[in-house]
Write an enzyme that holds these catalytic residues in place. Structure first.
Site, PDB file in Angstrom:
ATOM      1  N   MET A  39      -1.974  80.842  39.212  1.00  0.00           N
ATOM      2  CA  MET A  39      -3.199  80.801  40.025  1.00  0.00           C
ATOM      3  C   MET A  39      -2.860  81.235  41.456  1.00  0.00           C
ATOM      4  O   MET A  39      -3.571  80.882  42.402  1.00  0.00           O
ATOM      5  CB  MET A  39      -3.796  79.397  40.007  1.00  0.00           C
ATOM      6  CG  MET A  39      -4.229  78.982  38.596  1.00  0.00           C
ATOM      7  SD  MET A  39      -5.500  77.717  38.557  1.00  0.00           S
ATOM      8  CE  MET A  39      -4.676  76.378  39.378  1.00  0.00           C
ATOM      9  N   ALA A  41      -0.712  81.466  45.092  1.00  0.00           N
ATOM     10  CA  ALA A  41       0.027  80.530  45.965  1.00  0.00           C
ATOM     11  C   ALA A  41       1.450  80.404  45.445  1.00  0.00           C
ATOM     12  O   ALA A  41       1.966  79.310  45.238  1.00  0.00           O
ATOM     13  CB  ALA A  41      -0.675  79.174  46.037  1.00  0.00           C
ATOM     14  N   LEU A  42       2.064  81.557  45.247  1.00  0.00           N
ATOM     15  CA  LEU A  42       3.347  81.615  44.542  1.00  0.00           C
ATOM     16  C   LEU A  42       4.468  80.975  45.363  1.00  0.00           C
ATOM     17  O   LEU A  42       4.513  81.106  46.581  1.00  0.00           O
ATOM     18  CB  LEU A  42       3.691  83.077  44.232  1.00  0.00           C
ATOM     19  CG  LEU A  42       2.641  83.814  43.377  1.00  0.00           C
ATOM     20  CD1 LEU A  42       3.041  85.267  43.175  1.00  0.00           C
ATOM     21  CD2 LEU A  42       2.432  83.129  42.027  1.00  0.00           C
ATOM     22  N   HIS A  43       5.350  80.262  44.674  1.00  0.00           N
ATOM     23  CA  HIS A  43       6.482  79.595  45.316  1.00  0.00           C
ATOM     24  C   HIS A  43       7.718  79.826  44.463  1.00  0.00           C
ATOM     25  O   HIS A  43       7.656  80.512  43.425  1.00  0.00           O
ATOM     26  CB  HIS A  43       6.187  78.101  45.512  1.00  0.00           C
ATOM     27  CG  HIS A  43       5.698  77.418  44.269  1.00  0.00           C
ATOM     28  ND1 HIS A  43       6.516  77.193  43.175  1.00  0.00           N
ATOM     29  CD2 HIS A  43       4.483  76.949  43.914  1.00  0.00           C
ATOM     30  CE1 HIS A  43       5.839  76.602  42.230  1.00  0.00           C
ATOM     31  NE2 HIS A  43       4.580  76.444  42.637  1.00  0.00           N
ATOM     32  N   HIS A  46       7.482  79.595  40.706  1.00  0.00           N
ATOM     33  CA  HIS A  46       6.940  80.786  40.042  1.00  0.00           C
ATOM     34  C   HIS A  46       8.006  81.882  39.955  1.00  0.00           C
ATOM     35  O   HIS A  46       8.086  82.600  38.961  1.00  0.00           O
ATOM     36  CB  HIS A  46       5.734  81.343  40.810  1.00  0.00           C
ATOM     37  CG  HIS A  46       4.531  80.455  40.798  1.00  0.00           C
ATOM     38  ND1 HIS A  46       4.028  79.862  41.929  1.00  0.00           N
ATOM     39  CD2 HIS A  46       3.719  80.059  39.787  1.00  0.00           C
ATOM     40  CE1 HIS A  46       2.972  79.149  41.634  1.00  0.00           C
ATOM     41  NE2 HIS A  46       2.744  79.247  40.333  1.00  0.00           N
ATOM     42  N   ASP A 159       4.252  71.483  34.224  1.00  0.00           N
ATOM     43  CA  ASP A 159       2.972  71.212  33.565  1.00  0.00           C
ATOM     44  C   ASP A 159       3.247  71.076  32.068  1.00  0.00           C
ATOM     45  O   ASP A 159       2.835  71.912  31.255  1.00  0.00           O
ATOM     46  CB  ASP A 159       2.000  72.355  33.846  1.00  0.00           C
ATOM     47  CG  ASP A 159       1.692  72.467  35.330  1.00  0.00           C
ATOM     48  OD1 ASP A 159       1.186  71.494  35.901  1.00  0.00           O
ATOM     49  OD2 ASP A 159       2.002  73.508  35.926  1.00  0.00           O
ATOM     50  N   GLN A 162       0.408  71.081  29.470  1.00  0.00           N
ATOM     51  CA  GLN A 162      -0.127  72.449  29.361  1.00  0.00           C
ATOM     52  C   GLN A 162       0.795  73.297  28.491  1.00  0.00           C
ATOM     53  O   GLN A 162       0.342  74.009  27.581  1.00  0.00           O
ATOM     54  CB  GLN A 162      -0.242  73.036  30.761  1.00  0.00           C
ATOM     55  CG  GLN A 162      -0.424  74.536  30.818  1.00  0.00           C
ATOM     56  CD  GLN A 162      -0.681  75.028  32.234  1.00  0.00           C
ATOM     57  OE1 GLN A 162      -1.734  74.779  32.789  1.00  0.00           O
ATOM     58  NE2 GLN A 162       0.265  75.728  32.837  1.00  0.00           N
ATOM     59  N   SER A 195       2.291  74.462  43.977  1.00  0.00           N
ATOM     60  CA  SER A 195       1.438  75.119  44.978  1.00  0.00           C
ATOM     61  C   SER A 195       0.747  74.075  45.849  1.00  0.00           C
ATOM     62  O   SER A 195       0.370  74.359  46.988  1.00  0.00           O
ATOM     63  CB  SER A 195       0.374  75.972  44.287  1.00  0.00           C
ATOM     64  OG  SER A 195       0.985  76.930  43.473  1.00  0.00           O
TER      65      SER A 195
HETATM   66  O1  PAF Z   1      -0.409  76.588  35.440  1.00  0.00           O
HETATM   67  C1  PAF Z   1      -1.287  77.280  35.993  1.00  0.00           C
HETATM   68  O2  PAF Z   1      -1.121  77.811  37.088  1.00  0.00           O
HETATM   69  C2  PAF Z   1      -2.639  77.449  35.303  1.00  0.00           C
HETATM   70  O3  PAF Z   1      -2.989  76.297  34.618  1.00  0.00           O
HETATM   71  C3  PAF Z   1      -2.692  78.672  34.384  1.00  0.00           C
HETATM   72  C4  PAF Z   1      -1.725  78.554  33.224  1.00  0.00           C
HETATM   73  C5  PAF Z   1      -2.376  79.932  35.185  1.00  0.00           C
HETATM   74  C6  PAF Z   1      -4.099  78.830  33.801  1.00  0.00           C
HETATM   75  O4  PAF Z   1      -5.050  78.988  34.800  1.00  0.00           O
END
Ligand code: PAF
Length: 293
Positions: A39, A41-43, A46, A159, A162, A195
């Protein structure tokens, strides 16, 4: 609001694509393709996903899309940090080939009627605290898989729910995508990269360290069994709740990785110790895999 598309950096990579057509053009002859869904706001966290992707694919695509469907009405959708220019520089340094940064109307051309439901695992822990969150996540990840058509996709272990749900979706819905997990990246003081860390004041950041401390103390108690793990971790979070600023615990659970149900006190084998808490207005999550002998 639409952000202006930043100009390409000194090299012609990454190519910034905004539409499915631009994306397909950029991926012509791409070979083995890895997707890192983000999403923005890379750190550093990522970046570690991008490096894993780089090792395993000819072409690395980073998607940047703040997905409204996974935010609840009182969550931080509006204030979520957005900075495509900085994200592009980070992607360039990491050798990313293509950024896919669609507008909301591209991902959601009509009101979303058909969604991917996360099932019972999606109603546990994060799903209980954030109803509908995983439906939003799985739906957008499914869309990204259809649009990018990656051979593999990299998700961070921070996450963890997820990650496990995406793995399950890929199996249950026959997506031909390999899911690669990247270990949690931590700052020198133990705070998991996120983020949302940018929201923390210096005092809140000190309080935020209670999450990783609770996990460490809990994991250290694994030799004494599941109950001891929970008690030890809970004691840290109870103390943090009394500190200034207070850390408001959302959940702390020791769960079965296959179901995300609580493990019994006599559990043996692997379990995930997961924590979520509010520090000021910032909600943070963290977890660790423990093995109970
Ligand atoms: O982990 C995230 O940044 C979000 O949940 C994802 C996987 C990009 C889905 O919007």
């Amino acid at each position: 609001m639409t952000e202006p598309t930043p100009q390409a950096t000194t090299t012609d990579r990454p190519v910034i694509t905004r539409t499915p057509r631009e994306l397909r053009e950029a991926l012509t002859g791409a070979g083995r393709t890895a997707l890192v869904p983000t999403m923005g706001a890379l750190h550093e966290g990522h970046c570690s996903l991008m490096r894993l992707a780089r090792e395993q694919a000819d072409t690395v695509v980073v998607s940047i899309f703040v997905n409204p469907l996974q935010f609840g009405p009182d969550e931080d959708l509006d204030r979520y940090p957005r900075d495509l220019a900085t994200d592009t520089e980070i992607c360039a340094k990491e050798g990313v080939d293509v950024i896919f940064a669609p507008e909301e109307r591209t991902m959601y051309p009509t009101e979303q009627m058909i969604t991917v439901e996360a099932g019972s695992m999606g109603r546990r822990l994060e799903g209980a605290s954030r109803p509908g969150h995983f439906t939003g996540v799985l739906t957008v990840v499914a869309k990204l898989f259809h649009l990018v058509r990656p051979d593999l996709a990299v998700f961070g272990a921070k996450d963890v729910q997820q990650l496990f749900l995406v793995r399950r979706m890929v199996v249950d819905l026959n997506f031909p995508v390999e899911i690669v997990s990247a270990p949690i990246l931590r700052d020198h003081d133990g705070l998991a990269s996120s983020s949302r860390n940018v929201y923390l004041t210096p005092e809140e950041r000190v309080g935020a360290l209670s999450l990783s401390r609770a996990l460490r103390v809990g994991a250290d108690a694994a030799l004494d069994g599941a109950r001891a793990v929970r008690v030890a971790a809970r004691a840290v979070m109870d103390a943090a709740a009394e500190a200034d600023p207070p850390v408001a615990l959302d959940h702390l659970a020791l769960v079965d990785p296959a179901t995300f149900d609580d493990v019994p006190d006599d559990h043996e084998g692997e379990a995930i110790l997961a924590v979520a808490a509010h520090v000021g207005t910032t909600r943070l999550i963290d977890n660790v895999l423990v093995t109970i002998p």
